[in-house]
Enzyme design. Structure first.
Site, short mmCIF file in Angstrom:
data_model
loop_
_atom_site.label_atom_id
_atom_site.label_comp_id
_atom_site.label_asym_id
_atom_site.label_seq_id
_atom_site.Cartn_x
_atom_site.Cartn_y
_atom_site.Cartn_z
N LYS A 1 -86.24 -55.19 -30.35
CA LYS A 1 -86.51 -56.63 -30.23
C LYS A 1 -87.49 -57.08 -31.30
CE LYS A 1 -85.27 -56.53 -25.43
NZ LYS A 1 -85.67 -56.14 -24.09
N ASP B 1 -85.48 -64.56 -21.01
CA ASP B 1 -84.46 -63.66 -20.44
C ASP B 1 -83.59 -64.39 -19.41
OD1 ASP B 1 -84.44 -61.13 -21.54
OD2 ASP B 1 -86.13 -60.41 -20.34
N GLN C 1 -90.68 -55.94 -20.32
CA GLN C 1 -89.65 -54.90 -20.42
C GLN C 1 -89.50 -54.19 -19.07
OE1 GLN C 1 -87.63 -54.30 -23.19
NE2 GLN C 1 -86.55 -53.06 -21.70
#
Ligand code: NAP
Length: 279
Positions: free
Chosen positions: A49, A116, A93
């Site tokens: 990322k 997200d 994460q």
């Protein structure tokens, strides 16, 4: 023989667009990534990322916390990042170490930084068709279908898997695009009978060679979301690729299919957040 949908090339195109548009904003978009503990797979994802951010002109702020971090400290960091005007997106994460409550942490992120699209507020907005962000994996699949001119309207779509991050939003988004959608899961009876009806079959189960050629209709579009490891430790999807490729009209490979698109769509969500914050 199916056309292979090139997720890598498409992802590069999406990221190029993001880079161009990000460069026109008054301030560089920013992503804060929180990584708790030292899970090797999570570290690889976070590095990926950060690389994508660099390629797209997005600032990334990494917060590495020890595995024994307390819930309250993690929540305090999220609150700090919520208030930080250089941060447009916050990404925690997953999975978190067992003692931490991931749901509470996700719910603590302000929805306009939830790139997200895991926060219940954003999930709700997506469900009623007023999304701010779309969850990256299903959004990546839609983008692939669009780029390859694969129609969804009126088509029989079968989604294997009903997780909150893939199966459910995928089914919802296909329905909103006028597909006729069936969701299957581990309790589904006569699975192959259902999958054989699919014009578009999306598999997100997490089991190697789960989707066999016998489960696929001639000419179907087969989208493989899964990221599994085979007996040799090689990355693979759910689909028994070679025989299914001979039967399908379009197919996504693993690697090089949905995975890169998921990463690219995350970059696009960060750009959207930055635009909203700077407008
Ligand atoms: P998950 O939460 O484990 O969900 C798996 C789903 O598969 C569940 O709904 C489960 O049903 C269903 N299932 C299990 N066995 C089945 C069977 N025999 N028949 C029909 N359905 C069955 O996994 P996930 O997070 O959605 O991820 C799925 C896969 O996608 C994994 O391989 C993951 O690594 C991959 N993934 C890839 C990306 C990407 O960027 N490409 C992103 C996210 C995830 P129940 O609900 O009944 O248990």
């Amino acid at each position: 023989m199916a056309v292979r949908i090139d997720g890598k090339a498409l992802a590069a195109k999406v990221k190029d667009q993001v880079r161009e548009e990000a460069a026109q904003l008054p301030r560089r978009p920013g992503l804060a990534v929180i990584l708790v503990g030292d899970d090797p797979a999570s570290q690889v994802y976070v590095r990926g990322k950060e690389k994508d951010c660099a390629a797209c002109g997005i600032e990334s702020f990494e917060h590495r916390l020890p595995a024994e971090t307390a819930q309250e400290d993690l929540l305090a960091l999220v609150r700090e990042l919520n208030a930080d005007s250089a941060v447009d997106g916050i990404l925690v994460q997953l999975p978190l170490p067992g003692h931490l409550n991931g749901e509470q942490v996700i719910n603590a992120i302000v929805p306009d930084k939830d790139v997200d699209c895991f926060h219940p507020f954003n999930v709700g907005r997506m469900a009623i068709g007023e999304p701010v962000f779309l969850p990256c994996t299903p959004a990546g699949v839609l983008e692939m279908l669009r780029e390859y001119d694969i129609p969804i309207r009126g088509k029989r779509c079968v989604v294997l898997g009903r997780s909150n991050i893939v199966g459910k939003p995928m089914a919802m988004l296909l329905t909103q695009r006028d597909g006729t959608v069936t969701i299957c899961h581990s309790r589904t009876e006569d699975l192959a009978e259902i999958t054989r009806e699919a014009d578009i079959l999306v598999s997100a189960v997490g089991r190697t060679k789960f989707v066999t050629a016998e489960m696929v209709k001639d000419g179907a579009v087969v989208i493989d979301v899964a990221m599994n490891r085979d007996d040799h430790g090689k990355l693979c999807g759910d689909v028994d690729f070679a025989p299914v490729e001979r039967k399908a009209s379009y197919i996504t490979p693993v690697p090089g299919g949905v995975g890169p698109m998921t990463r690219a769509l995350l970059m696009r969500n960060i750009l959207t957040a930055a635009r909203n914050h700077q407008s």
